[in-house]
Scaffold this motif. Sequence first.
Motif, mmCIF file in Angstrom:
data_model
loop_
_atom_site.group_PDB
_atom_site.id
_atom_site.type_symbol
_atom_site.label_atom_id
_atom_site.label_comp_id
_atom_site.label_asym_id
_atom_site.label_seq_id
_atom_site.Cartn_x
_atom_site.Cartn_y
_atom_site.Cartn_z
ATOM 1 N N ASP A 255 -23.717 36.483 -25.033
ATOM 2 C CA ASP A 255 -25.039 36.652 -25.646
ATOM 3 C C ASP A 255 -24.870 36.961 -27.131
ATOM 4 O OD1 ASP A 255 -28.103 37.569 -25.050
ATOM 5 O OD2 ASP A 255 -27.164 38.917 -26.488
ATOM 6 N N VAL A 256 -25.760 36.436 -27.955
ATOM 7 C CA VAL A 256 -25.598 36.524 -29.413
ATOM 8 C C VAL A 256 -26.141 37.813 -30.020
ATOM 9 C CG1 VAL A 256 -25.700 34.015 -29.637
ATOM 10 C CG2 VAL A 256 -27.794 35.368 -29.890
ATOM 11 N N GLN A 257 -26.818 38.648 -29.238
ATOM 12 C CA GLN A 257 -27.513 39.781 -29.862
ATOM 13 C C GLN A 257 -26.565 40.772 -30.538
ATOM 14 O OE1 GLN A 257 -31.259 41.183 -27.626
ATOM 15 N NE2 GLN A 257 -30.107 40.069 -26.058
ATOM 16 N N ARG A 262 -24.624 43.255 -35.513
ATOM 17 C CA ARG A 262 -23.496 43.675 -36.351
ATOM 18 C C ARG A 262 -23.571 43.078 -37.762
ATOM 19 N NH1 ARG A 262 -18.308 45.363 -34.030
ATOM 20 N NH2 ARG A 262 -18.491 45.891 -31.822
ATOM 21 N N GLN A 263 -24.394 42.050 -37.912
ATOM 22 C CA GLN A 263 -24.604 41.458 -39.238
ATOM 23 C C GLN A 263 -25.780 42.110 -39.960
ATOM 24 O OE1 GLN A 263 -25.083 37.287 -38.343
ATOM 25 N NE2 GLN A 263 -22.998 37.081 -37.555
ATOM 26 N N TRP A 272 -35.131 35.251 -32.221
ATOM 27 C CA TRP A 272 -34.210 36.318 -31.837
ATOM 28 C C TRP A 272 -33.537 35.973 -30.502
ATOM 29 C CZ3 TRP A 272 -31.711 40.152 -33.953
ATOM 30 C CH2 TRP A 272 -31.042 41.062 -33.127
ATOM 31 N N GLY A 273 -32.234 36.197 -30.448
ATOM 32 C CA GLY A 273 -31.505 36.100 -29.192
ATOM 33 C C GLY A 273 -31.309 34.703 -28.646
ATOM 34 N N LEU A 295 -32.190 30.708 -21.792
ATOM 35 C CA LEU A 295 -33.340 31.479 -22.256
ATOM 36 C C LEU A 295 -32.903 32.419 -23.368
ATOM 37 C CD1 LEU A 295 -34.907 32.476 -18.810
ATOM 38 C CD2 LEU A 295 -35.767 30.753 -20.413
ATOM 39 N N PRO A 296 -33.779 32.765 -24.299
ATOM 40 C CA PRO A 296 -33.399 33.742 -25.333
ATOM 41 C C PRO A 296 -33.211 35.133 -24.737
ATOM 42 C CG PRO A 296 -35.721 33.165 -25.528
ATOM 43 C CD PRO A 296 -35.145 32.239 -24.503
ATOM 44 N N GLY A 297 -32.207 35.837 -25.228
ATOM 45 C CA GLY A 297 -32.009 37.226 -24.828
ATOM 46 C C GLY A 297 -32.820 38.156 -25.709
#
Length: 345
Positions: A255-257, A262-263, A272-273, A295-297
């Motif tokens: 998952d990219v969150q 962290r950025q 988002w997500g 699906l987006p997280g």
Amino acid sequence: MSTKILNVGLIGFGLSGRYFHAPFLAVNPRFRLKKVVERSKNEAQDFDPSIENARSVDELLSDKSIDVVFICTPNDTHFAYAQEALENGKHVVIEKPFANTEAEARQLVELAAQKKLIITGYQNRRWDSDFLTIQKLMADDTMGEIVEFESRYDRYRPVAQTNTWKEQSGDGGGNLYNLGPHLVDQALVLFGPPAAVSAEVKTLREGSLIDDFFAIRLHYPDKSVLVKSSLLVYDNSFRYILHGTKGSYLKTGLDVQEETLRQNVLPDASPWGEEPEDRWGKLSTDAYSGIHKSLPGNYMPFYDNIYDAIVLGKELAVKPEEVLRTTRVIDLAWQSSRERVILAF
């Protein structure tokens, strides 16, 4: 809708406090991140100058305006800090692991009930992109009855990092306590309590002071469920394999969150997500075989639910009884690995 704003105190401002909780609390108008415990640093003020500083846990807990406390400290402190927060009349959210044993977890749950306070564990991975996608596929019966489920969360850290508490031996130390709660919780959400538990917990890296590998099998009469994690996996992209009576789903990538947070991107950013296409899973059924969009997280529903439970009396998303069953599985995993036996749940 209530107009009440909940004042939040964070105990700890490391990775969890700074990059998971603070950003979501900062952009949610129903919360105010009022005070953070940092014994010597002032990193919370770098994030938001309006945040007050507390140099001790007692100082934060003595603030009567604090409604809910998030405990984001090393694992060996979770039980004591949560107990103290409850005794001071605060609602409590605990980073994983919720407690280091089922007995400790049960004490906290019972104390919260006695005090009529909310207590829960931070299981944000229920709102990961991939897990939400799997839940939707299962709800739609896309793959039929799931007969095999494997989940992994691996890293490549061939040299033990002695500069972090996560690599130190002691209560709550090791990979099973660090990543096990997420993987176990997800499996239990999907399939419910198992009939039995068996596990291997090992130290594979030379010089490691902790367990850095675990494989936990949750025994069900009609399916095979395995969750694994290792700190010695060079290609650590694999996440899930699901096989069902109508099809299969294979997934790589995280998952990219977390990487977005962290950025220093706040979670009110749009979109988002959303996972990049190269992380989407592969779905194979008679009706369709190919890449299946994730699906987006979004972890924000976890915080909204905390508010609703405290202010509106709604049911917790991560219920105390669910926290207890996760800690029980981890207890049984340790015992199973030591004794090389299958243990009834």
